[in-house]
Design a protein around this motif. Structure first.
Motif, PDB file in Angstrom:
ATOM      1  N   LYS A  57      23.897  13.294  22.686  1.00 42.37           N
ATOM      2  CA  LYS A  57      24.279  12.940  22.189  1.00 42.37           C
ATOM      3  C   LYS A  57      23.774  11.352  21.965  1.00 42.37           C
ATOM      4  O   LYS A  57      22.927  10.858  21.002  1.00 42.37           O
ATOM      5  CB  LYS A  57      25.634  12.662  21.436  1.00 42.37           C
ATOM      6  CG  LYS A  57      25.790  12.451  20.427  1.00 42.37           C
ATOM      7  CD  LYS A  57      27.174  13.290  20.025  1.00 42.37           C
ATOM      8  CE  LYS A  57      27.173  12.666  18.274  1.00 42.37           C
ATOM      9  NZ  LYS A  57      28.700  13.026  18.249  1.00 42.37           N
ATOM     10  N   LYS A  60      20.413  11.641  21.392  1.00 40.51           N
ATOM     11  CA  LYS A  60      20.061  11.628  19.531  1.00 40.51           C
ATOM     12  C   LYS A  60      19.744  10.171  19.101  1.00 40.51           C
ATOM     13  O   LYS A  60      18.881   9.635  18.211  1.00 40.51           O
ATOM     14  CB  LYS A  60      20.738  13.139  19.610  1.00 40.51           C
ATOM     15  CG  LYS A  60      20.531  13.257  18.317  1.00 40.51           C
ATOM     16  CD  LYS A  60      21.921  14.370  17.905  1.00 40.51           C
ATOM     17  CE  LYS A  60      22.071  14.322  16.077  1.00 40.51           C
ATOM     18  NZ  LYS A  60      23.276  15.221  16.094  1.00 40.51           N
ATOM     19  N   SER A 118      24.138  21.756   5.956  1.00 38.25           N
ATOM     20  CA  SER A 118      24.244  22.600   6.916  1.00 38.25           C
ATOM     21  C   SER A 118      24.786  23.537   6.266  1.00 38.25           C
ATOM     22  O   SER A 118      25.226  25.079   6.402  1.00 38.25           O
ATOM     23  CB  SER A 118      24.489  22.628   8.305  1.00 38.25           C
ATOM     24  OG  SER A 118      26.100  21.708   7.974  1.00 38.25           O
ATOM     25  N   TRP A 154      33.616  29.414  10.063  1.00 40.07           N
ATOM     26  CA  TRP A 154      32.547  29.095   9.795  1.00 40.07           C
ATOM     27  C   TRP A 154      31.431  28.411  10.834  1.00 40.07           C
ATOM     28  O   TRP A 154      30.346  28.448  10.879  1.00 40.07           O
ATOM     29  CB  TRP A 154      32.589  28.432   8.584  1.00 40.07           C
ATOM     30  CG  TRP A 154      30.693  28.333   8.092  1.00 40.07           C
ATOM     31  CD1 TRP A 154      29.961  29.551   7.399  1.00 40.07           C
ATOM     32  CD2 TRP A 154      29.780  27.025   8.257  1.00 40.07           C
ATOM     33  NE1 TRP A 154      28.594  28.945   7.513  1.00 40.07           N
ATOM     34  CE2 TRP A 154      28.236  27.234   8.001  1.00 40.07           C
ATOM     35  CE3 TRP A 154      29.904  25.721   8.318  1.00 40.07           C
ATOM     36  CZ2 TRP A 154      27.710  26.466   7.924  1.00 40.07           C
ATOM     37  CZ3 TRP A 154      29.079  25.389   9.162  1.00 40.07           C
ATOM     38  CH2 TRP A 154      27.560  25.756   8.888  1.00 40.07           C
ATOM     39  N   GLU A 158      28.550  28.675  14.235  1.00 35.15           N
ATOM     40  CA  GLU A 158      27.208  27.753  13.523  1.00 35.15           C
ATOM     41  C   GLU A 158      26.710  27.618  14.839  1.00 35.15           C
ATOM     42  O   GLU A 158      26.005  27.019  14.684  1.00 35.15           O
ATOM     43  CB  GLU A 158      27.598  27.091  11.867  1.00 35.15           C
ATOM     44  CG  GLU A 158      26.464  26.850  11.342  1.00 35.15           C
ATOM     45  CD  GLU A 158      26.066  25.211  12.041  1.00 35.15           C
ATOM     46  OE1 GLU A 158      25.231  25.156  11.327  1.00 35.15           O
ATOM     47  OE2 GLU A 158      26.718  24.657  12.750  1.00 35.15           O
TER      48      GLU A 158
HETATM   49  P1  0O2 Z   1      30.678  19.039  19.197  1.00 33.34           P
HETATM   50  O1  0O2 Z   1      29.984  20.133  20.289  1.00 33.34           O
HETATM   51  O2  0O2 Z   1      31.397  20.321  18.495  1.00 33.34           O
HETATM   52  O3  0O2 Z   1      30.880  18.090  20.087  1.00 33.34           O
HETATM   53  P2  0O2 Z   1      25.120  13.536  12.214  1.00 33.34           P
HETATM   54  O4  0O2 Z   1      24.523  12.978  12.565  1.00 33.34           O
HETATM   55  O5  0O2 Z   1      26.100  12.310  10.622  1.00 33.34           O
HETATM   56  O6  0O2 Z   1      25.093  14.974  11.552  1.00 33.34           O
HETATM   57  P3  0O2 Z   1      27.072  12.860  14.211  1.00 33.34           P
HETATM   58  O7  0O2 Z   1      27.260  11.205  13.513  1.00 33.34           O
HETATM   59  O8  0O2 Z   1      26.550  13.494  15.117  1.00 33.34           O
HETATM   60  O9  0O2 Z   1      26.529  13.760  12.792  1.00 33.34           O
HETATM   61  O10 0O2 Z   1      29.045  13.047  13.371  1.00 33.34           O
HETATM   62  P4  0O2 Z   1      28.972  13.263  12.179  1.00 33.34           P
HETATM   63  O11 0O2 Z   1      28.762  13.966  11.195  1.00 33.34           O
HETATM   64  O12 0O2 Z   1      31.107  13.002  12.946  1.00 33.34           O
HETATM   65  O13 0O2 Z   1      30.262  15.202  13.441  1.00 33.34           O
HETATM   66  C1  0O2 Z   1      30.772  14.958  14.419  1.00 33.34           C
HETATM   67  C2  0O2 Z   1      30.684  16.323  14.572  1.00 33.34           C
HETATM   68  O14 0O2 Z   1      31.291  17.667  13.365  1.00 33.34           O
HETATM   69  C3  0O2 Z   1      29.924  17.262  15.982  1.00 33.34           C
HETATM   70  O15 0O2 Z   1      29.787  17.090  16.871  1.00 33.34           O
HETATM   71  C4  0O2 Z   1      30.299  18.602  15.488  1.00 33.34           C
HETATM   72  O16 0O2 Z   1      31.764  19.403  15.970  1.00 33.34           O
HETATM   73  C5  0O2 Z   1      31.260  18.442  13.874  1.00 33.34           C
HETATM   74  N1  0O2 Z   1      29.527  18.701  12.958  1.00 33.34           N
HETATM   75  C6  0O2 Z   1      29.223  17.773  12.511  1.00 33.34           C
HETATM   76  N2  0O2 Z   1      27.697  19.031  11.761  1.00 33.34           N
HETATM   77  C7  0O2 Z   1      28.121  19.740  12.257  1.00 33.34           C
HETATM   78  C8  0O2 Z   1      27.430  21.078  11.501  1.00 33.34           C
HETATM   79  O17 0O2 Z   1      26.610  21.360  10.667  1.00 33.34           O
HETATM   80  N3  0O2 Z   1      28.072  22.068  11.790  1.00 33.34           N
HETATM   81  C9  0O2 Z   1      28.973  22.319  12.759  1.00 33.34           C
HETATM   82  N4  0O2 Z   1      29.446  23.593  13.090  1.00 33.34           N
HETATM   83  N5  0O2 Z   1      29.820  21.458  12.986  1.00 33.34           N
HETATM   84  C10 0O2 Z   1      29.320  20.545  13.072  1.00 33.34           C
HETATM   85  P5  0O2 Z   1      28.935  17.214  17.909  1.00 33.34           P
HETATM   86  O18 0O2 Z   1      28.572  16.694  18.515  1.00 33.34           O
HETATM   87  O19 0O2 Z   1      28.028  18.220  16.880  1.00 33.34           O
HETATM   88  O20 0O2 Z   1      29.295  18.475  17.911  1.00 33.34           O
END
Ligand code: 0O2
Length: 215
Positions: A57, A60, A118, A154, A158
């Motif tokens: 992350k 990214k 998504s 969901w 996903e």
């Molecule tokens: P993990 O493994 O769950 O920790 P963005 O760049 O705006 O898309 P950003 O900055 O990563 O998103 O922050 P955001 O939007 O607060 O999302 C953080 C967490 O929300 C993610 O953590 C996921 O847990 C969940 N999330 C956000 N978007 C999605 C999605 O499209 N699908 C799913 N399944 N979860 C989502 P991580 O670090 O991605 O993953």
């Protein structure tokens, strides 16, 4: 030169924060149920991000490794699952009421009204949470995700598909997922329409179960 990070040490307060927050939100459920009231919280989970995911992350988001604690908001994350969409906003209000007491709200993201392309739906609140460490007090960032059981179903599926396909889910699967997200949300809306009946039925069922277990 890149600073060496002692990840084990850095993540200890995050571990403690996740444990404390889980206890606090599970406590709300226990308290409400013990007085016979409906709990908008169905169950609570939590996790500390794995070092490999933190590094992924950070890359990214273009965050330097030494800045991950400020640049990555969900190193500590808890998830609160609710039966109905309305319950999500009740939980959001609970958290807002605590703002300035045992946590500080940094910002909120409503991915229910503004769902992601998504199909992802959930309500996110990023907080600063005070934690006592052996080195003294420290405020860390944590993310609270609040969602219905259907949104969680969901999201979990996903997430595993993203992992399987290394973030490149085939087009035909993506299309199905978007349809599935809409179907899950329609299910939430249908359940909301009859939530009073569902809640009454659950209460009756609970009274009956308690009576049977008393025999
Ligand atoms: P993990 O493994 O769950 O920790 P963005 O760049 O705006 O898309 P950003 O900055 O990563 O998103 O922050 P955001 O939007 O607060 O999302 C953080 C967490 O929300 C993610 O953590 C996921 O847990 C969940 N999330 C956000 N978007 C999605 C999605 O499209 N699908 C799913 N399944 N979860 C989502 P991580 O670090 O991605 O993953």
């Amino acid at each position: 030169m890149q600073q060496q990070i002692d990840w084990k040490k850095l993540l200890i307060p995050y571990d403690n924060a996740v444990e404390e927050l889980k206890v606090k939100f599970k406590g709300i459920r226990r308290e409400l149920r013990s007085i016979g009231e409906y709990s908008p919280i169905e169950f609570v989970t939590g996790r500390v991000k794995k070092v490999s995911s933190i590094l992924e992350k950070a890359e990214k988001l273009d965050v330097a490794i030494e800045d991950v604690e400020d640049g990555i908001e969900d190193i500590a994350g808890i998830r609160i699952m609710c039966q109905f969409v309305e319950d999500i906003y009740t939980v959001v209000d609970y958290i807002r009421e605590r703002d300035g007491y045992d946590l500080d709200i940094v910002y909120e993201k409503d991915y229910i009204d503004n769902f992601k392309p998504s199909g992802y739906r959930s309500y996110h609140i990023v907080i600063r949470y005070p934690i006592q460490t052996a080195m003294g007090p420290k405020k860390i960032l944590a993310e609270i995700q609040i969602r219905t059981l259907a949104m969680n179903f969901w999201g979990t599926i996903e997430h595993s598909l993203k992992y399987k396909y290394k973030h490149n889910i085939p087009e035909h699967v993506t299309e199905r997922l978007i349809k599935a997200a809409d179907a899950a949300f329609r299910l939430d809306q249908e359940m909301s329409q009859i939530r009073h009946e569902i809640r009454q039925a659950q209460k009756l069922f609970e009274i009956r179960s308690n009576t049977v277990s008393d025999i």
